[in-house]
Structure formats: structure tokens, C-alpha cells
Design an enzyme around this catalytic site. Structure first.
Site, PDB file in Angstrom:
ATOM      1  N   GLU A  34      52.737  27.622  67.876  1.00  0.00           N
ATOM      2  CA  GLU A  34      51.710  26.621  67.569  1.00  0.00           C
ATOM      3  C   GLU A  34      52.351  25.275  67.223  1.00  0.00           C
ATOM      4  OE1 GLU A  34      48.126  28.869  65.335  1.00  0.00           O
ATOM      5  OE2 GLU A  34      50.140  29.420  64.677  1.00  0.00           O
ATOM      6  N   LYS A 112      77.754  19.424  42.043  1.00  0.00           N
ATOM      7  CA  LYS A 112      78.213  18.244  42.771  1.00  0.00           C
ATOM      8  C   LYS A 112      78.443  18.667  44.221  1.00  0.00           C
ATOM      9  CE  LYS A 112      81.514  14.493  42.335  1.00  0.00           C
ATOM     10  NZ  LYS A 112      81.997  14.528  43.734  1.00  0.00           N
ATOM     11  N   ARG A 133      77.164   5.092  51.701  1.00  0.00           N
ATOM     12  CA  ARG A 133      77.621   4.445  50.471  1.00  0.00           C
ATOM     13  C   ARG A 133      78.603   3.312  50.770  1.00  0.00           C
ATOM     14  NH1 ARG A 133      82.081   5.222  47.107  1.00  0.00           N
ATOM     15  NH2 ARG A 133      81.709   4.338  45.068  1.00  0.00           N
ATOM     16  N   CYS A 405     114.516  31.283  70.692  1.00  0.00           N
ATOM     17  CA  CYS A 405     113.102  30.930  70.851  1.00  0.00           C
ATOM     18  C   CYS A 405     112.287  32.180  71.175  1.00  0.00           C
ATOM     19  CB  CYS A 405     112.949  29.894  71.960  1.00  0.00           C
ATOM     20  SG  CYS A 405     111.242  29.620  72.444  1.00  0.00           S
TER      21      CYS A 405
HETATM   22 ZN    ZN Z   1     111.565  28.186  74.152  1.00  0.00          ZN
END
Ligand code: ZN
Length: 662
Positions: A34, A112, A133, A405
Site C-alpha cells: 500500500e 555519545k 559542522r 619469499c
Molecule cells: Zn617473491
């Protein structure tokens, strides 16, 4: 006509009433169906009778207004800030000072809200405008975006004029949902609900603000009358009650009380509620309730003496550090990440935390298997504060940075002056994936939908090796990837194609040169104009540019001296990526317009003009027809110009084109 005006008015009132009941008072008086029917009816009438337009019509709540910039607004009453206290001792000092001039004062104790402060001005019962603000004296008019906040009343039941202050916030649920969606789309997540709210309220397109689902709590009357026939009460608390009655979403969980113990108890209650609230709070505000008494206690130089903000410490929890994994970044830096036993913290479940670097792990004596203290200090990524050595079983293992790595197995190197450990391999797949992710990121080439998973899959399947390969991807290459349908493959190919016209500023940033952020990239593009020119840049020249220091300059020269940088640039050019500077920022100013370019323009190359049009939402077509909106003609324009004149299509010169954009 009068009957139509009345019908529109009635519909607006009805819709406002039902949405007020729903969004502010949590009751549905009619079904969604509605409600939608009423809303559609109003939209149809407003479209048919634009003379009855009203900025406060509920149909404006879906957004639609797009601004170039925000207008500055000077606040009639300063939007001040409060002094912070961080302990009950400091709170007691505040209360003791107040007692001197106002013994036994009544206090309002309020949560707050961690959001963005705004002032809403009403004139004769209608929402007039709203502003941020700003610096407390001057803010920005963000009315269009505020209108999209469903709980803000656009009309009041009485013709009152006043200004209220409130805090706009993003409900936690919305925040998490938005961030999930952003991560899926390969966009950076919002750091916290406050940043999300601030960013959303400062959108120039109010449709975006509407989609973000912001909300507001009103917490103060700035100026004006709350009644037609009587004075405002002398009580802040009663004024808030009155505002609630007028249909405003007023700050919840506020109480009025007196005495140290009661104030302290309420602060503790709010602190305990914190986790369970639907919004973030970062403290509790304690104010004298009586406006007359406030005047007695007085204002300080910067903050009032009659109020204070109690700040809660960042929430901390204990959990187990299950593992420390190592991630390889774009520049090859290895970063340790903590894998935690999932723990509920500040409204979300935390299972990862940043450890910054090896030195911090040593300093805080954090070992794998330790019980650790985690906290979220405003930001979404939690951090490990300390380990708890008393809880050790002897099975804990100190963490060592891998010597190889984790992605490619190359021996890592350690920076001489910094704590960073790096993978030196130029071909490291982890570095490549990160580099491509950066290339596609929002501030760079802005390729929507190219997330980390897709990049990993494309690299793994050998479909791409670096970012320039993206431009040769076809829909068929993408649609058989995991979780990628035909439609999203199509969208991604289009997004990649669009990124060709991102412009030199973004392209230089996208290269991922160490030290070069968006600002430096724009400065370099401004000086050198084309990517080719950048290859001849010297440290001395670069240092002349504002925003660029020697370290950055050296890093730029180093990048362009590498042979593979030349290869990459040539590949991008061959793929049709724009490697020259264009003049204007992006926008939608030319949306829906079709242009035909002909002849030689005085300062722009034809492809630059085409890029400029495309970046601003326009289309460039090769031939003139009745559908052409404008023909942009330079010197030696030929048959296209004649055809434009024959068809009566407006002709622009370069200046005229630029004028359309300004
Ligand atoms: Zn690497």
C-alpha cells in the site's frame, strides 16, 4: 488544478506520516504494498505537474540531485565541541567544579554517538536546509543528502522555526553489509562506521547517499521556538522530549539524574550496553540540564564549563594467537599477519589482526600460541596490544621472518635503514598480483569488478602476466573462470575498456612507483603531459615540482630507467590506453549527448577531446546524423561540418566544448 494540488498535498502528508511511524516509532500502519502504491501515485502526479514541485516532498528521499560542489553555510549558533575526560577521577573534578556555582545540579547523561555532527534548520514547519559542522562556525550545505535520511522529518505538524543539532551515523549492520559488498567488488572497505557516514554525507550525488542507509539522532536545540504559544522549557531534557513528540529521532538511552554516583552509574550502564547497540558510541556526555544554570556556570575559552564528554577506552578482548602468516605486498615487503581464534570485539567478529613488522612482534614479545590482548581503536583492522606471558604453557613458538619469499622462494633481503624485509624477485607472482590489484584500484585505473581472486585465477591460468595483458582479455577468456558468469565477464571487459581513458594522472599512479601517491602522480602528469616525456625526467626537474621531494624524485627516475618499464609503457600504448594528459576531471555532464569531431582543434588533439567527452559521460560518433547533439569543429573541417549545418546541428569550437564542461 486546485484539486490536483490538494491531492498531491494529501499524498505527501500521508506518506510522511507512514514513514515517520515506520522509521522513528517502529510501527507499520500500512503494508509495504500500500505504501509503495501511494509513493508511485505521488511520483506520477509530480512528474505530470512540475508546478507543484516541493524540495520537501517525500519522493526526494530517494536522492537524485547531483551537485558540482557544496555551498558553504555560516552557522547562526556555533556548533561547539566538548572537553574530553578519560577517567572517573577527571569526571569527578568536572563535577566538583560545577558544584561550586551550581550545587546539586541536575544532569542529562547521554550516549555519545560516533558519527558526524549536522545542524537542521526548519522554517515555518518545513525542513529548510542542513549543514555539516565544518569548523564549528562554517559548514557545508548537505541538504540533498540529509533529505534521503528517512527519519528526518521534512514537515512538522506545527509551523515552527528552529534549528536542531544531530549526529548522522551509519548503523552497524549497514556498515558490515556495505563493506562486504565493497570487498566483493574489489573496492577498499570503509575504515569504520564514522568514516563511512562522513564519506556518504559528502557525496555530491544524493542517490549514492540514499543507498548508504544513513540515520540520525537529534541531541540538541540550537536556537528557535519549540512551541507557538509558550516559551521553551528551561530543561534540555524536556526540549528533547518535545522534539521527539514533533517526530524527531531523539537520542535514546538518555537519563536525567543528580549526584556523582548516579552519573557514574549511568556511564557504566552505557558502557556495558555498548556492544549490544545497533550503532557505535565512543563515550557518554554529561551536561547540566537547566539552560539558566548553564549560563551561571559559564563558557570556557574553547569548550563550555557545563558539559563534558567521558571517553570509553578502546574495547579489548583476550584470544589465542593461532598462527602468524606472511603476506607479500606490491613492492615486495613481507608483512606478518596474526591469525586469531575468532572473538567478538566492538560489534564484529575478529579473526585477523595486523602485526605491522618484526620489531613490534619482538618488542611486545608475541609468540605463536600465546594468549593475546586485541583491541580496535576506531579502525576496522584490529591490533594486538600485548601477549600474556603468565598464560603460556611452554609450547609457544617465537616468530621468525622467513628467509625465502613464501610466494616464489627467492631469498629475501632486508632494507638497510628500515625494518622492512623484501622479496627482490621482479617476477614474484605475489608482487605481480598486488601490482595488478593496485593498477585496477579505485584511485588508479578504476576497473570495477577486478578483485584479488580473479587476478589470482588469471595469473595462475597464464591468461595474464602483467596489467597490460588485461586489455587483450575477451569475454570468452573470463566466463569460464570460477564464479564468473557471462554477464559479469561482459561487465568486466567493459570496465577494462573504459579504464583506457582514465587519463595520465591515474595512469602514473597506477604504475605503482614507490613513494608516488595520487597527489604526486597528478603533479608529474601536469608537468610532463605524456607518459613518454616521463622517461626523460631528471631528479632535479622533478624536485622543482611542488609536492615532490628528493626521495620521490629518485624513485621516479629509477622506475623509468628500468627497461621493463619501457616495455610496459609500450604495451599499454599498443593496447590503446590513453598515455597523454586530458584536461578535465571525470563527471556526467555530457551524459546522453553524442559528439562528432572534425578538423584540427587549437590545443587539443582529437583523441584528447574524445577522451574528455567520454570521461564526462558523452559519446563520440564517427558520422553526423540527426541523433548528433553537437559537432566539434576545428580548422580544415570538411564534409562533416557541412552536413551539420545542413541538418541544423549546433557546432562548437574547442572553447565551446570546454564551456559545456565548466
Ligand atoms: Zn617473491
Amino acid at each position: 488544478m486546485e484539486a490536483i494540488r490538494k491531492e498531491i498535498e494529501t499524498l505527501r502528508k500521508q506518506i510522511e506520516h507512514y514513514s515517520r511511524m515506520y522509521y522513528v516509532y517502529d510501527t507499520s500502519e500500512i503494508s509495504d504494498f500500500e505504501y509503495d502504491a501511494l509513493f508511485r501515485k505521488l511520483q506520477e502526479l509530480e512528474a505530470a505537474y512540475p508546478q507543484f514541485d516541493d524540495a520537501n516532498s517525500p519522493t526526494r528521499r530517494v536522492g537524485g540531485q547531483v551537485l558540482d560542489k557544496f555551498v558553504k553555510v555560516t552557522h547562526r549558533v556555533q556548533m561547539g565541541s566538548l572537553a574530553d575526560v578519560f577517567s572517573f577521577e577527571e569526571l569527578d573534578e568536572f563535577l566538583a567544579r560545577v558544584e561550586v556555582s551550581a550545587p546539586d545540579a541536575l544532569y542529562s547523561v547521554e550516549p555519545k554517538i560516533d558519527g558526524l555532527s549536522v545542524a537542521l534548520t526548519y522554517e515555518n514547519g518545513a525542513f529548510s536546509f542542513g549543514a555539516t559542522r565544518g569548523n564549528g562556525f562554517v559548514g557545508e550545505d548537505v541538504s540533498g543528502n540529509l533529505r534521503t535520511i528517512q527519519s528526518i522529518p521534512l514537515r512538522l505538524s506545527e509551523p515552527l522555526s528552529f534549528c536542531v543539532r544531530g549526529e548522522v551515523y551509519m548503523p552497524r549492520e549497514r556498515f558490515y553489509a556495505q563493506n562486504e559488498a565493497r570487498l566483493r567488488a574489489g573496492q577498499p572497505p570503509f575504515a569504520n562506521p564514522r568514516n563511512a557516514a562522513a564519506g556518504s554525507l559528502r557525496q555530491l550525488d544524493s542517490k549514492i547517499a540514499a543507498e548508504r542507509g544513513l540515520d540520525i539522532f537529534i541531541f540538541n536545540l540550537q536556537w528557535g521556538d519549540l512551541y507557538l504559544d509558550r516559551e521553551n522549557p528551561d530543561s534540555h531534557f524536556e526540549m528533547l522530549d518535545r522534539l521527539e513528540q514533533l517526530g524527531f529521532p531523539v537520542l535514546p538511552h538518555r537519563i536525567r539524574t543528580r549526584g556523582y554516583d548516579a552519573v557514574r552509574a549511568q556511564i557504566e550502564v552505557l558502557g556495558a550496553l555498548r556492544d549490544a547497540l545497533a550503532f557505535d558510541i565512543d563515550g557518554a556526555v554529561v551536561k547540566i540540564d537547566s539552560i539558566n544554570t548553564r549560563a551561571l556556570v559559564g563558557e570556557g575559552a574553547v569548550t563550555p564549563k557545563w558539559a563534558v564528554a567521558y571517553k570509553y577506552p578502546p574495547e579489548q578482548k583476550q584470544t589465542k594467537l593461532l598462527d602468524i602468516t606472511v603476506q607479500v605486498g606490491r613492492t615486495g615487503v613481507l608483512t606478518p599477519n596474526a591469525v586469531l581464534e575468532p572473538v567478538r570485539l566492538a560489534g564484529s567478529t575478529v579473526s585477523r589482526a595486523t602485526l605491522h613488522n618484526l620489531d613490534i612482534i619482538r618488542e611486545r614479545d608475541i609468540r605463536i600460541g600465546d594468549t593475546v590482548v586485541v583491541q580496535k581503536a576506531g579502525d576496522i583492522i584490529p591490533e594486538i596490544v600485548s601477549s600474556i606471558p603468565e598464560k603460556r604453557t611452554g609450547k609457544e613458538k617465537p616468530f621468525e621472518m622467513p628467509r625465502f619469499c613464501p610466494a616464489c622462494g627467492s631469498a629475501v633481503t632486508r632494507d638497510v635503514d628500515m625494518a622492512a624485509v623484501r622479496c627482490p624477485n621482479e617476477l614474484c607472482p605475489a608482487k605481480r598480483a598486488r601490482a595488478i590489484l593496485h593498477f585496477a584500484s579505485k584511485g588508479a585505473m578504476n576497473i570495477d569488478g577486478l578483485g584479488p581472486q580473479i587476478i589470482d585465477l588469471l595469473l595462475k591460468n597464464g591468461r595474464i602476466h602483467d596489467a597490460s595483458d588485461l586489455y587483450s582479455l575477451r569475454v570468452e577468456d573470463l566466463e569460464d573462470l570460477e564464479r564468473m558468469g557471462e554477464k559479469s565477464a561482459q561487465n568486466l571487459v567493459e570496465a577494462i575498456d573504459r579504464s583506457k581513458r582514465a587519463g595520465l594522472e591515474r595512469l602514473i599512479f597506477a604504475l605503482g612507483i614507490r613513494q608516488v601517491g595520487e597527489v604526486a602522480a597528478a603533479a608529474i602528469a601536469g608537468k610532463y603531459k605524456t607518459l613518454d616525456n616521463c622517461f626523460a625526467a631528471t631528479v632535479e626537474e622533478l624536485c622543482e615540482i611542488e609536492d615532490i621531494g628528493e626521495i620521490t624524485a629518485k624513485s621516479v627516475v629509477e622506475y623509468f630507467a628500468r627497461p621493463q618499464s619501457r616495455v610496459f609503457a609500450d604495451e599499454l600504448k599498443a593496447a590503446g590506453v590513453l598515455t597523454e594528459r586530458v584536461f578535465s576531471p571525470h563527471g556526467e555532464k555530457l551524459a546522453g549527448l553524442t559528439f562528432v569531431l572534425t578538423g584540427t582543434l587549437p590545443t587539443m588533439k582529437r583523441e584528447e577531446a574524445a577522451a574528455l567527452i567520454a570521461q564526462n559521460g558523452g559519446k563520440v560518433s564517427a558520422s553526423v546524423s540527426k541523433k548528433t547533439s553537437y559537432v566539434v569543429a576545428g580548422t580544415e573541417a570538411g564534409s562533416k561540418l557541412e552536413k551539420a549545418n545542413a541538418l541544423g546541428i549546433p557546432v562548437l569550437d574547442e572553447q565551446g566544448l570546454l564551456a559545456l564542461l565548466s
